[in-house]
Design a protein around this motif. Structure first.
Motif, PDB file in Angstrom:
ATOM      1  N   HIS A 202      -0.303  -1.262  30.441  1.00 56.83           N
ATOM      2  CA  HIS A 202       0.922  -0.812  29.778  1.00 56.83           C
ATOM      3  C   HIS A 202       0.628   0.092  28.583  1.00 56.83           C
ATOM      4  CE1 HIS A 202       5.147  -0.907  28.586  1.00 56.83           C
ATOM      5  NE2 HIS A 202       4.684  -0.906  27.357  1.00 56.83           N
ATOM      6  N   ILE A 203      -0.310  -0.324  27.753  1.00 60.25           N
ATOM      7  CA  ILE A 203      -0.651   0.454  26.561  1.00 60.25           C
ATOM      8  C   ILE A 203      -1.138   1.851  26.946  1.00 60.25           C
ATOM      9  CG2 ILE A 203      -2.356   0.650  24.690  1.00 60.25           C
ATOM     10  CD1 ILE A 203      -2.106  -2.433  24.401  1.00 60.25           C
ATOM     11  N   ASN A 204      -1.903   1.908  28.039  1.00 58.47           N
ATOM     12  CA  ASN A 204      -2.453   3.189  28.455  1.00 58.47           C
ATOM     13  C   ASN A 204      -1.398   4.168  28.957  1.00 58.47           C
ATOM     14  OD1 ASN A 204      -5.187   2.996  27.820  1.00 58.47           O
ATOM     15  ND2 ASN A 204      -5.564   1.690  29.590  1.00 58.47           N
ATOM     16  N   CYS A 205      -0.254   3.661  29.411  1.00 55.33           N
ATOM     17  CA  CYS A 205       0.759   4.607  29.894  1.00 55.33           C
ATOM     18  C   CYS A 205       2.013   4.621  29.021  1.00 55.33           C
ATOM     19  CB  CYS A 205       1.087   4.359  31.367  1.00 55.33           C
ATOM     20  SG  CYS A 205       1.613   2.703  31.712  1.00 55.33           S
ATOM     21  N   CYS A 206       2.006   3.842  27.941  1.00 58.44           N
ATOM     22  CA  CYS A 206       3.171   3.839  27.063  1.00 58.44           C
ATOM     23  C   CYS A 206       2.767   4.270  25.665  1.00 58.44           C
ATOM     24  CB  CYS A 206       3.817   2.456  27.044  1.00 58.44           C
ATOM     25  SG  CYS A 206       5.201   2.344  25.906  1.00 58.44           S
ATOM     26  N   ARG A 207       3.182   5.446  25.288  1.00 60.52           N
ATOM     27  CA  ARG A 207       2.815   6.040  24.002  1.00 60.52           C
ATOM     28  C   ARG A 207       3.262   5.150  22.834  1.00 60.52           C
ATOM     29  NH1 ARG A 207      -0.673   9.408  21.535  1.00 60.52           N
ATOM     30  NH2 ARG A 207       0.107   9.449  19.428  1.00 60.52           N
ATOM     31  N   HIS A 208       4.454   4.635  22.951  1.00 61.74           N
ATOM     32  CA  HIS A 208       5.018   3.817  21.880  1.00 61.74           C
ATOM     33  C   HIS A 208       4.146   2.582  21.619  1.00 61.74           C
ATOM     34  CE1 HIS A 208       7.969   1.762  19.433  1.00 61.74           C
ATOM     35  NE2 HIS A 208       7.909   0.711  20.228  1.00 61.74           N
ATOM     36  N   CYS A 209       3.810   1.872  22.660  1.00 62.69           N
ATOM     37  CA  CYS A 209       3.006   0.662  22.519  1.00 62.69           C
ATOM     38  C   CYS A 209       1.576   0.993  22.135  1.00 62.69           C
ATOM     39  CB  CYS A 209       3.035  -0.158  23.808  1.00 62.69           C
ATOM     40  SG  CYS A 209       4.657  -0.868  24.109  1.00 62.69           S
ATOM     41  N   TRP A 210       1.103   2.138  22.605  1.00 57.78           N
ATOM     42  CA  TRP A 210      -0.261   2.542  22.261  1.00 57.78           C
ATOM     43  C   TRP A 210      -0.362   2.785  20.764  1.00 57.78           C
ATOM     44  CZ3 TRP A 210      -3.005   6.739  20.279  1.00 57.78           C
ATOM     45  CH2 TRP A 210      -4.397   6.684  20.496  1.00 57.78           C
ATOM     46  N   ASP A 211       0.611   3.507  20.210  1.00 60.02           N
ATOM     47  CA  ASP A 211       0.655   3.748  18.767  1.00 60.02           C
ATOM     48  C   ASP A 211       0.663   2.435  18.001  1.00 60.02           C
ATOM     49  OD1 ASP A 211       0.602   6.456  18.808  1.00 60.02           O
ATOM     50  OD2 ASP A 211       2.762   6.725  18.545  1.00 60.02           O
ATOM     51  N   ARG A 212       1.497   1.535  18.463  1.00 66.75           N
ATOM     52  CA  ARG A 212       1.628   0.250  17.796  1.00 66.75           C
ATOM     53  C   ARG A 212       0.316  -0.529  17.865  1.00 66.75           C
ATOM     54  NH1 ARG A 212       5.725  -2.884  15.435  1.00 66.75           N
ATOM     55  NH2 ARG A 212       4.479  -4.514  14.512  1.00 66.75           N
ATOM     56  N   PHE A 213      -0.297  -0.468  19.032  1.00 65.64           N
ATOM     57  CA  PHE A 213      -1.558  -1.162  19.244  1.00 65.64           C
ATOM     58  C   PHE A 213      -2.646  -0.600  18.323  1.00 65.64           C
ATOM     59  CE2 PHE A 213      -5.660  -1.262  21.537  1.00 65.64           C
ATOM     60  CZ  PHE A 213      -5.853  -2.628  21.552  1.00 65.64           C
ATOM     61  N   GLU A 214      -2.723   0.726  18.257  1.00 67.24           N
ATOM     62  CA  GLU A 214      -3.710   1.367  17.387  1.00 67.24           C
ATOM     63  C   GLU A 214      -3.482   0.993  15.930  1.00 67.24           C
ATOM     64  OE1 GLU A 214      -6.508   3.448  17.821  1.00 67.24           O
ATOM     65  OE2 GLU A 214      -6.263   2.474  19.754  1.00 67.24           O
ATOM     66  N   PHE A 215      -2.210   0.959  15.554  1.00 67.30           N
ATOM     67  CA  PHE A 215      -1.855   0.605  14.186  1.00 67.30           C
ATOM     68  C   PHE A 215      -2.305  -0.818  13.862  1.00 67.30           C
ATOM     69  CE2 PHE A 215       1.233  -1.541  11.416  1.00 67.30           C
ATOM     70  CZ  PHE A 215       0.995  -0.844  10.242  1.00 67.30           C
ATOM     71  N   GLU A 216      -1.987  -1.751  14.723  1.00 70.46           N
ATOM     72  CA  GLU A 216      -2.362  -3.144  14.489  1.00 70.46           C
ATOM     73  C   GLU A 216      -3.870  -3.316  14.485  1.00 70.46           C
ATOM     74  OE1 GLU A 216      -0.355  -5.372  13.555  1.00 70.46           O
ATOM     75  OE2 GLU A 216       1.551  -4.456  14.048  1.00 70.46           O
ATOM     76  N   LYS A 217      -4.525  -2.542  15.352  1.00 68.71           N
ATOM     77  CA  LYS A 217      -5.981  -2.632  15.444  1.00 68.71           C
ATOM     78  C   LYS A 217      -6.613  -2.172  14.131  1.00 68.71           C
ATOM     79  CE  LYS A 217      -8.461  -0.028  18.259  1.00 68.71           C
ATOM     80  NZ  LYS A 217      -8.758   0.646  19.541  1.00 68.71           N
ATOM     81  N   GLN A 218      -6.120  -1.041  13.610  1.00 68.16           N
ATOM     82  CA  GLN A 218      -6.657  -0.518  12.347  1.00 68.16           C
ATOM     83  C   GLN A 218      -6.377  -1.457  11.196  1.00 68.16           C
ATOM     84  OE1 GLN A 218      -6.068   3.689  11.372  1.00 68.16           O
ATOM     85  NE2 GLN A 218      -5.420   3.997  13.485  1.00 68.16           N
ATOM     86  N   LEU A 219      -5.175  -2.006  11.196  1.00 65.97           N
ATOM     87  CA  LEU A 219      -4.783  -2.936  10.148  1.00 65.97           C
ATOM     88  C   LEU A 219      -5.691  -4.161  10.166  1.00 65.97           C
ATOM     89  CD1 LEU A 219      -2.499  -3.094   8.025  1.00 65.97           C
ATOM     90  CD2 LEU A 219      -1.220  -4.480   9.647  1.00 65.97           C
ATOM     91  N   LYS A 220      -5.933  -4.650  11.354  1.00 67.04           N
ATOM     92  CA  LYS A 220      -6.788  -5.824  11.527  1.00 67.04           C
ATOM     93  C   LYS A 220      -8.210  -5.539  11.040  1.00 67.04           C
ATOM     94  CE  LYS A 220      -7.907  -8.986  15.225  1.00 67.04           C
ATOM     95  NZ  LYS A 220      -7.513 -10.304  14.732  1.00 67.04           N
ATOM     96  N   THR A 221      -8.707  -4.346  11.388  1.00 61.75           N
ATOM     97  CA  THR A 221     -10.041  -3.951  10.954  1.00 61.75           C
ATOM     98  C   THR A 221     -10.117  -3.890   9.435  1.00 61.75           C
ATOM     99  OG1 THR A 221     -10.120  -2.597  12.933  1.00 61.75           O
ATOM    100  CG2 THR A 221     -11.878  -2.264  11.342  1.00 61.75           C
ATOM    101  N   LEU A 222      -9.090  -3.309   8.833  1.00 60.23           N
ATOM    102  CA  LEU A 222      -9.054  -3.209   7.373  1.00 60.23           C
ATOM    103  C   LEU A 222      -9.058  -4.580   6.724  1.00 60.23           C
ATOM    104  CD1 LEU A 222      -6.438  -0.422   6.492  1.00 60.23           C
ATOM    105  CD2 LEU A 222      -8.883  -0.411   6.046  1.00 60.23           C
ATOM    106  N   ILE A 223      -8.250  -5.457   7.258  1.00 61.17           N
ATOM    107  CA  ILE A 223      -8.147  -6.804   6.689  1.00 61.17           C
ATOM    108  C   ILE A 223      -9.468  -7.550   6.852  1.00 61.17           C
ATOM    109  CG2 ILE A 223      -7.025  -9.060   6.974  1.00 61.17           C
ATOM    110  CD1 ILE A 223      -4.448  -7.383   7.673  1.00 61.17           C
ATOM    111  N   LYS A 224     -10.062  -7.388   8.021  1.00 61.66           N
ATOM    112  CA  LYS A 224     -11.339  -8.031   8.305  1.00 61.66           C
ATOM    113  C   LYS A 224     -12.404  -7.540   7.328  1.00 61.66           C
ATOM    114  CE  LYS A 224     -13.720  -9.258  12.565  1.00 61.66           C
ATOM    115  NZ  LYS A 224     -13.900  -8.791  13.951  1.00 61.66           N
ATOM    116  N   LYS A 225     -12.442  -6.214   7.150  1.00 60.86           N
ATOM    117  CA  LYS A 225     -13.400  -5.606   6.228  1.00 60.86           C
ATOM    118  C   LYS A 225     -13.228  -6.158   4.831  1.00 60.86           C
ATOM    119  CE  LYS A 225     -14.406  -1.032   8.064  1.00 60.86           C
ATOM    120  NZ  LYS A 225     -13.789   0.306   8.053  1.00 60.86           N
ATOM    121  N   SER A 226     -11.994  -6.297   4.427  1.00 64.28           N
ATOM    122  CA  SER A 226     -11.723  -6.740   3.062  1.00 64.28           C
ATOM    123  C   SER A 226     -12.163  -8.185   2.848  1.00 64.28           C
ATOM    124  CB  SER A 226     -10.246  -6.573   2.723  1.00 64.28           C
ATOM    125  OG  SER A 226      -9.499  -7.592   3.330  1.00 64.28           O
ATOM    126  N   CYS A 227     -12.264  -8.936   3.929  1.00 61.47           N
ATOM    127  CA  CYS A 227     -12.701 -10.327   3.812  1.00 61.47           C
ATOM    128  C   CYS A 227     -14.229 -10.414   3.756  1.00 61.47           C
ATOM    129  CB  CYS A 227     -12.212 -11.153   4.995  1.00 61.47           C
ATOM    130  SG  CYS A 227     -10.429 -11.228   5.075  1.00 61.47           S
TER     131      CYS A 227
END
Ligand SMILES: [Zn+2]
Length: 74
Positions: free
Chosen positions: A29-54
């Protein structure tokens, strides 16, 4: 899989909590849905940032600014 379902499962997917079948479905779904892909990328980056900060010493202000910059994009 529709957007509503995929967005609900995106967090479990990122956490690796989904069983293989659901993970595959969400990936398709993510691969063919731009909206969800954007959201997924956003959450992924956010998660990485939070992880880094810990793990590393990141000034909370810097982290907050980076998250705000990310949020601005959407
Ligand atoms: Zn979607």
């Amino acid at each position: 899989m529709n957007c509503k379902e995929s967005l609900r499962k995106i967090y479990e997917f990122l956490d690796g909590d989904l069983e293989k079948v659901s993970s595959a479905e969400i990936e398709v779904h993510i691969n063919c849905c731009r909206h969800c892909w954007d959201r997924f990328e956003f959450e992924k980056q956010l998660k990485t940032l939070i992880k880094k900060s810990c793990c590393k010493e990141i000034c909370p202000d810097t982290l907050r600014k980076r998250i705000e910059a990310l949020l601005d994009k959407y």
